[in-house]
Scaffold this active site. Structure first.
Site, short mmCIF file in Angstrom:
data_model
loop_
_atom_site.label_atom_id
_atom_site.label_comp_id
_atom_site.label_asym_id
_atom_site.label_seq_id
_atom_site.Cartn_x
_atom_site.Cartn_y
_atom_site.Cartn_z
N GLY B 44 0.82 -1.21 0.00
CA GLY B 44 0.00 0.00 0.00
C GLY B 44 0.85 1.26 0.00
O GLY B 44 0.38 2.33 -0.35
N GLY B 271 7.95 19.05 0.78
CA GLY B 271 8.05 18.30 -0.47
C GLY B 271 8.56 16.89 -0.22
O GLY B 271 8.89 16.53 0.92
N ARG B 272 8.59 16.09 -1.28
CA ARG B 272 9.05 14.71 -1.18
C ARG B 272 10.06 14.47 -2.29
O ARG B 272 9.95 15.03 -3.37
CB ARG B 272 7.87 13.74 -1.31
CG ARG B 272 6.82 13.94 -0.21
CD ARG B 272 5.65 12.96 -0.39
NE ARG B 272 6.06 11.57 -0.22
CZ ARG B 272 6.17 10.96 0.97
NH1 ARG B 272 5.89 11.60 2.08
NH2 ARG B 272 6.54 9.69 1.03
N ASP B 312 6.66 8.11 -7.98
CA ASP B 312 7.35 9.29 -7.43
C ASP B 312 8.84 9.34 -7.75
O ASP B 312 9.50 10.34 -7.48
CB ASP B 312 7.18 9.34 -5.90
CG ASP B 312 5.77 9.76 -5.49
OD1 ASP B 312 4.93 9.95 -6.39
OD2 ASP B 312 5.51 9.89 -4.28
N HIS B 444 -30.65 17.50 -11.41
CA HIS B 444 -31.07 18.55 -10.47
C HIS B 444 -31.83 17.90 -9.33
O HIS B 444 -32.66 17.04 -9.59
CB HIS B 444 -31.96 19.57 -11.17
CG HIS B 444 -32.53 20.59 -10.22
ND1 HIS B 444 -31.77 21.65 -9.76
CD2 HIS B 444 -33.75 20.68 -9.63
CE1 HIS B 444 -32.52 22.36 -8.93
NE2 HIS B 444 -33.71 21.80 -8.83
#
Lengths: 126, 465
Positions: B44, B271-272, B312, B444
């Site tokens: 995870g 930050g990373r 990342d 709506h």
């Protein structure tokens, strides 16, 4: 309604400014209230709050818009118009009479950018 | 490569079981590969264990508190409201543990071998994993690196994990701090700051750039700032922290503007950075850029043809859903020998503050800087019956089009902004015009009417504005 001659105006923020020495009284213009429609809420700052030029010092909210008001120059709040807590619609009735804040000017930078009534009304027509 | 009834079965090793890596592993298995997934911590990754999900569990709690605190506005009275902070943390952990189990079940179901330990890349074909039982060699035809990121904490912040902490530690505090300085007013800083303020902490956010949420539309940032100030969060922008002093009582931050702030705790959320420490990618000949991120092309392959990198650790937005997309694409390319590219035209990004912030595509200021002419349409939620009925009237939808009315970006601040963004993301990805989007019948009463009205407003045809 033509804007009063004795006031200065922030044409971006649609504010009127009544400068008296190192203090000033600030409200929104009649043009601004006409664009917003019936005001439902005016968020007022606290006494002694400091604001730099560009900081949001109040929010005027109508049924269709929430409009932040940014300080045209640096100031400290001397008083906020508490009448608006219960009667925000007072601004719709007379925007130039019903001020929002009275302030002590702490930084004059920005005062020179204020315009006179004729220039403000012309800017609103454009 | 081994064979199975004459068919060649490809071996793939995925390093890192975050939302990029585990999805890559499952996709690779579904495409028919024999998959080994290596994870040193918990499946995870950051998202589930120390990021997206835990913080949303916290926000679930603060939403509940907000609801009872404002119950009176709805004609309901509630008395004796109190916060049980350890129970909030326990609930967060229960949610997290359940989701971890869910991922493990999916991995099992797909026949993926999960190896618990730290991976070291020996060569393009060989990974050694340091497990509790000793080193394990994993040989494979192809490799997907998905090791994620860690918080950036420059030495000057004197990070100690107790008084000066990062998002890794903030989630398991057993009580809300009396006061906290949050350095960095980005996504993490704003989300955690607002949560802790609701839990009773005195919060000061210090952001070096001129606005909080520096990657968002300026009007959106201002509206969020307005809300944070209403909640008595002190926000200082355009000022960096120049010195940090850790004392017996807490932390003191001296600011570049000459002022200083003191608090019990300091959260550094600036930050990373890509986490590739001691991975050995260079032994396989994989190259990185000047910021230490692995170079890949749009098919997610590195300069080494059988090694892919995603999430990342590459120079694309650091978002879980981007990592997942990249992971699945890398898996498909690796296993099926395809060269499918990831499209970054419409990358949705959300901030789970109250009101929520969500954006996709290009911003107005970015378009202006790039010399792209734009038109905008806006609509405030307060104009909707549904928003008024819900008591959630703050916020705006802004749609940005090119001169041909094609939607190239959108920003939403307001109730359920992250959910509303899905429609706008599709519009940007498919290149719909404002007219096409506005012409679709929207239900709506619903918040999605704000999207429709903003689309109509691009050509001055919003009915309720």
């Amino acid at each position: 309604m033509a804007s009063p001659q004795n006031l200065k105006y922030d044409a971006d923020q649609h504010l009127w400014v009544d400068i008296d020495g190192d203090t000033a009284t600030i409200g929104i213009t009649d043009f601004a209230q006409s664009q917003l429609g019936d005001l439902l809420y005016v968020e007022l700052p606290d006494e002694d709050d400091d604001f730099e030029r560009g900081d949001e010092f109040s929010v005027v909210e109508s049924g269709k818009k929430a409009n932040g008001l940014e300080a045209p120059f640096g100031f400290t709040i001397v008083a906020a118009n508490d009448v608006l807590d219960d009667e925000p619609e007072a601004i719709n009735e007379d925007a130039f009479e019903n001020w929002i804040v009275r302030v002590k000017i702490t930084d004059e930078d920005g005062i020179d950018d204020l315009v006179d009534a004729a220039a403000y009304d012309a800017a609103c027509q454009a | 490569m081994r064979t199975f009834f004459g068919e060649k079965i490809m071996n793939i090793t995925v390093i890192g079981a975050g939302p990029g890596g585990y999805e890559a592993a499952i996709a690779a298995a579904k495409y028919g590969a024999d998959v080994t997934l290596v994870e040193k911590d918990e499946v995870g990754g950051t998202c589930l264990n120390r990021g997206c999900i835990p913080t949303k569990a916290f926000l679930g709690a603060s939403d509940a508190l907000d609801a009872v605190e404002h119950a009176k506005d709805f004609g309901i009275s509630v008395e004796n409201v109190s916060v049980d902070y350890p129970a909030i943390v326990a609930r967060k952990n229960k949610i997290k543990d359940g989701l971890v189990k869910g991922i493990k079940f999916l991995l099992d179901q797909n026949g993926i071998r999960l190896v618990k330990g730290t991976a070291f890349i020996e060569s393009p074909q060989l990974v050694t994993v340091q497990t509790e039982e000793g080193p394990v060699n994993v040989e494979s035809d192809k490799m997907i690196i998905a090791t994620g990121s860690v918080p950036v904490v420059p030495k000057m912040f004197k990070y100690d994990g107790t008084k000066v902490i990062t998002s890794d530690e903030i989630l398991d505090l057993q009580e809300a701090p009396k006061s906290i300085i949050i350095v960095g007013g980005g996504v993490i800083g704003c989300e955690i700051g607002q949560f802790l303020a609701k839990m009773g902490s005195k919060v000061t956010i210090v952001e070096a750039l001129k606005q909080i949420l520096p990657n968002e539309d300026a009007d959106v940032s201002k509206q969020l700032l307005r809300q944070l100030k209403r909640e008595k969060i002190k926000v200082i922008t355009g000022t960096a922290v120049s010195e940090v002093t850790v004392t017996d009582d807490g932390v003191k931050a001296d600011l570049a503007n000459g002022k200083s702030v003191e608090a019990d705790l300091m959260l550094v959320s600036i930050g990373r950075r890509a986490y590739l420490d001691r991975l050995g990618y260079e032994k396989a000949g994989v190259e990185t850029d000047d910021k230490g991120r692995i170079n890949v092309d749009e098919t997610m392959v590195t300069n080494v043809p059988n090694i892919y990198a995603i999430g990342d650790i590459v120079a694309t937005p650091q978002l879980a859903h981007v990592a997942s997309k990249e992971g699945v694409t890398a898996a498909q390319n690796a296993v099926k020998g395809m060269d499918k590219k990831v499209s970054y035209k419409a990358v949705p990004a959300c901030v789970f503050t109250d009101p929520e912030v969500a954006a996709v595509g290009i911003r107005e200021d970015q378009a202006a800087a790039a010399g792209i002419e734009t038109k905008t349409g806006t609509f405030e939620f307060r104009g909707l019956g549904k928003a008024q009925a819900m008591g959630k009237i703050q916020g705006t939808v802004k749609i940005i089009t090119d001169p041909d009315n094609v939607i190239i970006g959108a920003s939403v601040i307001g109730p359920h902004a992250s959910d509303l963004l899905a429609e706008l993301t599709m519009a940007v990805e498919l290149g719909l015009t404002a007219e096409q989007l506005g012409d679709v019948i929207h239900p709506h009463p619903s918040l999605s009417e704000a999207v429709m009205e903003a689309a109509h407003d691009v050509h001055g045809m919003s009915i309720h504005k």
